[in-house]
Design an enzyme around this catalytic site. Structure first.
Site: not given
Ligand code: ACM
Ligand code: ZN
Length: 749
Positions: A185, A257, A320
């Site tokens: 991440d 990410h 995302e």
């Protein structure tokens, strides 16, 4: 006659039920009770044909209370195993039967996994029948869903191999079979990749971490890392999980990410960097650029990942991914043109499909978060549906597999009790009964489509989870509910019975020194309207007479007033309550009230809040409780991309000179202060006159606690319009997405 007869049967069956209450989680599909009982011996004699590893596990788990003796063929034995007969219609690999009679226990299954699941049931029966007797019975059991998962984020906070093994143990104890390991991440890359040593030298560290909840730009100043798992450690964990019949699914995040990876390999980004692993939580604009060298890098990484992990599915993230950089990148724009893609969402789809092709070529499949649906789903991809259930529905309707993990039911980083009595959590409110009420099969699917729902998973993101004790706290007891939902024997109507079993299982956790939330003992407060104001109703899922409260700010004791009827809230006051059974059992709940001329009045909203942040509906805004920053999932209403337009009916013409409201700011979570606010008055509720308008500067300078001096007014209706910040500006997390507007408590004095 018939009536009498049926009453009589009812008595008999309830007699049997009370005699035969089994404290099993997940509850089995089918139990037949028989006459007689099995007396737990001091030494359990084991048949020589029992599957070895699983039996060693069984012996270890019960070693503190029981001795075992391996016997030879022909000797008398108490525990037998036999292969289940091949009447396998409607039975799956995880099927087992467990027959307990006065002189022996017989387990049947098709697979060692089935045997292992039977062992878990048997351990629970031994653990919860401390009187030494188990009723004779036959259990026929198998799960409804083949994917029963728990996820763990080791990037925001890292957990050691020993801790990860404990986590896997907890899954096994409650018959979950999939461990989703979130390994990369923005804030850290946690898996050794031999070909790219900088991933462990550089990407496994960050300069510092954000501290506290929801306070931006507050850092601990402490370097974090290097923290990562070596490939040997990864193998050790996979083996440990395999021994417990748990599949480990690795997650390598792309295209978003990716900051930690870019900090070591900036050439994989759209711009030149330099980058560093994120020190804040949130979503970041710098992501992988879909160039050939990025795909080479990711394919090499995936090669090593697939060599380590035998799972059928490889999780490639996909969530995302802001399109900010791609929009401005010549290479990305060229790729869109060259491949006739519609836009950057098409490019996201191109990215995922290219990776899918590669993973498929190695005989594996990809699974990714909802956003892999953007711009068209890759042909064989499975969807992990998290933003709601839409992703899962869309996948199933187009014959793609889906795992359901909707935030509102399955995010265990949410609060599970009153936020004021809980450690900092991400936000949201997902108590035990909410998890238990979840049905992984969306009502929108027909039977054929429903077959594409592989199962259910809960996720544990660890931004606010600082150590493993807190991991335990966040998953227990909610993991119990997940376990039963995944097994297919949950029934929200029987929640109370489930909760009784949960309390019994707390004893097992206590004995194993496992931390858990005691939120089910907490007092639930609910504001209800009454003529002229509001009342505060207290309840508990435990015995109602256990509630004690004070209204003078003092801490309640066993001698404080017993709660009886809703407490009228007549002025600015503080109600403290707690649950007593013997001694104090729960946290002390504290609720401050700040009433005003709007409290308890009728309020309507032109547009409704988002489902995940709708708490008590419009009434939340006039319930006399001013939401604090910890209570994002309670007390506040959240609107994505929408304005708040509220009309409050004060019942009669009322004098006031001030109108107030509260709004939040948390840029990292896409929550922005309102852009403007206007107040209107009316006596008929139809024709409104504007009496006040303020802009962003005034809202900003009040830090969201907005008090408007409106001069002396008299009116029956107040209307307030609070304007959403709109599209998130470039340079902020979530740029180009719709901003969230959070509002609570609209008052007038
Ligand atoms: C997610 O929670 N971003 C999958
Ligand atoms: Zn690019």
């Amino acid at each position: 006659m018939l009536r009498i007869l049926s009453v009589f049967t009812l008595l008999i069956s309830s007699f049997f039920f009370s005699q035969a209450k089994l404290n099993l989680i997940p509850y089995p599909q089918k139990i037949e009770f028989q006459t007689g009982e099995f007396i737990i011996p001091k030494i359990l004699l084991l048949h020589p044909n029992l599957p070895k590893e699983e039996t060693e596990y069984f012996k270890k788990r019960l070693s503190s209370s029981l001795k075992f003796k391996n016997t030879k063929k022909g000797n008398s034995q108490l525990l037998y195993f036999q292969l289940a007969k091949s009447d396998s219609k409607n039975k799956n690999d995880e099927f087992y039967s467990l027959k307990i009679s006065s002189d022996k226990i017989v387990i049947e299954s098709y697979t060692n996994q089935g045997y292992f699941l039977a062992i878990q049931t048997l351990i629970q029966l031994f653990e919860t029948h401390k009187n030494g007797k188990i009723p004779s019975l036959k259990i026929d059991d198998q799960p409804k869903f083949s994917w029963r998962g728990m996820h763990l984020d080791v990037c925001r906070h890292f957990f050691t191999v020993e801790e990860v093994k404990k986590y896997i143990d907890y899954l096994a104890m409650y018959k979950l079979n999939t461990f989703h390991w979130h390994l990369t991440d923005d804030q850290g890359w946690r898996i050794e990749i031999k070909k790219y040593p900088k991933l462990t030298d550089i990407s496994s560290k960050r300069k510092q971490s954000m501290i506290g909840a929801y306070v931006e730009n507050t850092f601990d100043g402490k370097p974090y890392g290097p923290y990562f798992y070596t490939q040997d450690q990864i193998k050790e964990v996979i083996q440990y999980a395999q021994d417990r019949h748990i599949t480990v699914v690795p997650e390598i995040e792309m295209p978003g990410h990716a900051l930690a990876a870019l900090s070591a390999y900036p050439e994989l980004a759209c711009t030149t960097g330099p980058f560093e692993a994120a020190t804040k939580w949130g979503v970041f604009d710098d992501v992988f650029c879909p160039k050939d060298e990025t795909f080479t890098f990711l394919e090499n990484v995936l090669d090593e990942v697939m060599q380590l992990f035998p799972s059928q599915y490889i999780h490639i993230g996909g969530d995302e991914c802001p399109k900010t950089r791609w929009k401005e990148c010549a290479h990305c724009q060229g790729l869109i043109k060259k491949n006739n893609l519609k836009d950057e969402h098409g490019l996201q789809s191109y990215f995922i499909q290219r990776i899918e092709k590669y993973v498929n070529s190695k005989g594996r499949k990809i699974i990714g978060w909802d956003e892999i649906l953007e711009g068209g789903l890759a042909p064989n991809a499975a969807v992990m549906s998290w933003t709601g259930i839409k992703g899962g529905i869309e996948a199933a309707k187009t014959s793609h597999f889906a795992v359901m993990t909707p935030g509102a039911y399955c995010y265990f980083d949410h609060y599970q009790g009153d936020p004021q009595t809980e450690p900092n959590a991400f936000g949201g409110f997902t108590p035990l009964d909410k998890v238990y009420s979840y049905n992984p099969i969306p009502a929108e699917l027909n039977a054929e489509q429903a077959k594409y729902i592989l199962g259910v998973q809960a996720n544990l993101w660890t931004e606010y989870i600082l150590d493993f004790k807190q991991v335990e706290y966040m998953i227990f007891p909610r993991l119990f509910a997940l376990s039963e939902v995944g097994w297919g024997t949950s029934n929200p109507e029987n929640y109370k019975k489930f909760e009784d079993r949960v309390v019994e299982h707390f004893k097992i956790l206590d004995k194993m020194n496992i931390n858990y939330a005691k939120s089910i003992y907490n007092i639930n407060g609910k504001v209800i309207p009454r003529v002229g104001g509001v009342s505060y109703r207290l309840s508990t899922s435990q015995k109602p007479e256990g509630i004690r409260f004070t209204a003078d700010g003092s801490i309640p004791t066993a001698n404080s007033q017993t709660y009886d009827v809703p407490i009228p809230v007549s002025q600015t006051m503080t109600i403290k309550s707690a649950y007593f059974e013997g001694g104090l059992k729960s946290a002390v709940s504290t609720q401050e009230f700040t009433t005003s001329k709007t409290t308890g009045k009728n309020i309507t909203l032109e547009q409704q809040p988002s489902e995940n942040y709708s708490f008590g509906g419009a009434f939340t805004l006039v319930d006399g409780i001013i939401g604090n920053v910890k209570q994002l999932g309670k007390m506040w209403l959240g609107f994505q991309g929408k304005d708040v337009v509220a009309i409050i009916d004060l019942d009669e013409k009322t004098k006031f000179s001030e109108v107030y409201f509260n709004t939040l700011e948390n840029i990292g979570s896409w929550i922005h202060l309102a852009k403007s606010a206007q107040v209107f008055i009316s006596d008929d509720g139809i024709d409104f006159k504007q009496i006040k308008e303020i802009g962003k500067n005034e809202i900003q300078s009040s830090k969201g606690k907005v008090k408007l001096n409106v001069g002396n007014q008299t009116s029956k209706y107040i209307k307030i319009k609070i304007e959403n910040a709109g599209t998130i500006p470039v340079g902020n997390p979530g740029a180009d997405s719709k901003a969230w507007l959070f509002v609570d408590e609209i008052g007038a004095n």
